[in-house]
Design an enzyme around this catalytic site. Structure first.
Site, PDB file in Angstrom:
ATOM      1  N   LYS A  10       0.826  -1.220   0.000  1.00  9.86           N
ATOM      2  CA  LYS A  10       0.000   0.000   0.000  1.00  9.86           C
ATOM      3  C   LYS A  10       0.856   1.265   0.000  1.00  9.86           C
ATOM      4  CE  LYS A  10      -3.669  -2.538   2.409  1.00  9.86           C
ATOM      5  NZ  LYS A  10      -4.340  -2.757   3.718  1.00  9.86           N
ATOM      6  N   TYR A  24      -6.090  -4.997  -6.499  1.00  7.42           N
ATOM      7  CA  TYR A  24      -5.699  -4.948  -5.080  1.00  7.42           C
ATOM      8  C   TYR A  24      -5.118  -6.293  -4.623  1.00  7.42           C
ATOM      9  CZ  TYR A  24      -6.403  -4.841   0.006  1.00  7.42           C
ATOM     10  OH  TYR A  24      -6.227  -4.950   1.364  1.00  7.42           O
ATOM     11  N   TYR A  73      -2.105   0.133  11.791  1.00  7.62           N
ATOM     12  CA  TYR A  73      -3.522   0.072  12.181  1.00  7.62           C
ATOM     13  C   TYR A  73      -3.682   0.503  13.629  1.00  7.62           C
ATOM     14  CZ  TYR A  73      -2.915  -2.387   7.928  1.00  7.62           C
ATOM     15  OH  TYR A  73      -2.512  -2.692   6.670  1.00  7.62           O
ATOM     16  N   VAL A  99       0.121  -8.458   6.674  1.00  6.49           N
ATOM     17  CA  VAL A  99      -0.236  -9.701   7.370  1.00  6.49           C
ATOM     18  C   VAL A  99       0.638 -10.889   6.960  1.00  6.49           C
ATOM     19  CG1 VAL A  99      -2.625  -9.269   8.046  1.00  6.49           C
ATOM     20  CG2 VAL A  99      -2.133 -10.193   5.798  1.00  6.49           C
TER      21      VAL A  99
HETATM   22  O1  DON Z   1      -6.859  -7.293   2.147  1.00 10.15           O
HETATM   23  C1  DON Z   1      -6.268  -7.987   2.971  1.00 10.15           C
HETATM   24  O2  DON Z   1      -6.818  -8.400   3.962  1.00 10.15           O
HETATM   25  C2  DON Z   1      -4.807  -8.312   2.720  1.00 10.15           C
HETATM   26  N1  DON Z   1      -4.521  -8.381   1.325  1.00 10.15           N
HETATM   27  C3  DON Z   1      -3.887  -7.309   3.285  1.00 10.15           C
HETATM   28  C4  DON Z   1      -4.084  -7.053   4.726  1.00 10.15           C
HETATM   29  C5  DON Z   1      -2.855  -6.686   5.462  1.00 10.15           C
HETATM   30  O3  DON Z   1      -1.744  -6.983   5.115  1.00 10.15           O
HETATM   31  C6  DON Z   1      -3.109  -6.040   6.743  1.00 10.15           C
HETATM   32  N2  DON Z   1      -1.881  -5.824   7.419  1.00 10.15           N
HETATM   33  N3  DON Z   1      -1.543  -6.084   8.510  1.00 10.15           N
END
Ligand code: DON
Length: 316
Positions: free
Chosen positions: A68, A192, A244, A262
């Site tokens: 992002k 995305y 977050y 994540v």
């Molecule tokens: O959209 C999602 O849930 C994942 N592609 C990315 C989320 C993520 O990496 C949140 N970070 N901690």
């Protein structure tokens, strides 16, 4: 006198390898659940060109939300500050995939790093392109920044996320109803999912982050990728929103801007000094890499790397 970076990194890597409390690997994207929680890697790319690595620093992992940072940079390049009509700049105080604030805030996500905000950013990058062109543009940008054309997207991770992305579908459709996603949600989400599925090693990710530590300049040539002011603003958002509802704690403990994913990766920027990437797949309660955060806290403290320090750290 700054501590010796080689020694500090060796100590951190040894300590992290020995720890048994490694957090929980993300399972909501099935493909991520398969990653070995014993992994730990770290790479530090100093502004003078030296690179230091330890552990599994050359094993690619799913960068997920760290992507992002790169899509935000591209979207700002495309539409400039008009982006901020569609996305806010405030910490959310909520989990990364929260839906609750969107209704109160009329489909304008709090910031570009929560999922809703990142989907809007991706929608901006998609404008004027076919989804596959937008995906290629994002990948090429990351390859360019890292000076590494071998970086690729893991199609299995993208497919795994598409198959289970019910929350993102809800977020995108909800924002579409306010007109803040302008493409068909499945097209924007397709882009995305693919940028979240970019696979990079710590070495590659630290290299890609260098422009943010170097006033927006491309490390390869010194030419400007973005303005120094924009680099400062992106790193400000990393500090306030990059973890977050763990962003406050990360600023308190580590004191440098960082963006987590994540997949267990974190990209950190020490303005004027270094770009740092760390990876350990087990997550803490806020969904940020557990050992990655601990390693960064130790590194920042040992090197006196903090944007809150009264005096800049000694050059390494
Ligand atoms: O959209 C999602 O849930 C994942 N592609 C990315 C989320 C993520 O990496 C949140 N970070 N901690």
């Amino acid at each position: 006198m700054a501590a010796d970076l080689e020694t500090v990194l060796s100590e951190i890597a040894a300590e992290m390898a020995a720890r048994s409390d490694r957090g929980e690997v993300a399972t909501y994207i099935p493909q991520l659940a398969k990653v070995d929680p014993a992994r730990f890697g770290i790479a530090v790319a100093l502004n003078d060109g030296r690179v230091f690595v330890r552990g599994d620093a050359d094993i690619p992992f799913s960068i997920q939300s760290v992507s992002k940072v790169f899509t935000l940079t591209l979207a700002l390049g495309k539409v400039g500050d008009t982006l901020w009509k569609r996305v806010g700049r405030e910490p959310s105080g909520n989990p990364f995939n929260s839906i609750v604030q969107l209704e109160h805030e009329h489909g304008i996500p709090r910031n570009p790093f929560i999922n809703a905000g990142a989907v809007v950013v991706t929608d901006v990058v998609l404008a004027g392109h076919q989804p596959r062109e937008a995906i290629a543009e994002i990948l090429r940008f990351v390859q360019f920044l890292a000076e590494d054309d071998t970086i690729s997207i893991d199609p299995q991770v993208a497919a795994s996320e598409r198959a289970t992305g019910y929350r993102n579908v809800a977020l995108a459709n909800y924002m579409r109803s306010f007109g803040n996603v302008v493409h068909e949600p499945e097209l924007t989400l397709g882009v995305y999912y693919h940028h979240c599925a970019i696979a990079m090693s710590c070495r590659q990710l630290a290299a890609a982050g260098r422009f943010l530590a170097q006033e927006g300049r491309f490390a390869g040539t010194g030419h400007s990728v973005i303005s120094a002011e924009r680099a400062r603003r992106i790193t400000a958002l990393m500090l306030t929103c990059g973890h977050y509802d763990g962003s406050g704690d990360f600023a308190f403990r580590v004191g440098i801007p960082g963006k987590s994913g994540v997949g267990g990766g974190i990209l950190c920027v020490v303005p004027g000094q270094a770009s740092i990437a760390v990876w350990s797949p087990g997550l803490n309660a806020n969904g940020n890499s557990k050992l990655g955060s601990i390693a960064l806290e130790k590194l920042a403290r040992a090197m006196n790397w903090s944007i809150f320090a009264a005096r800049p750290a000694q050059p390494v």
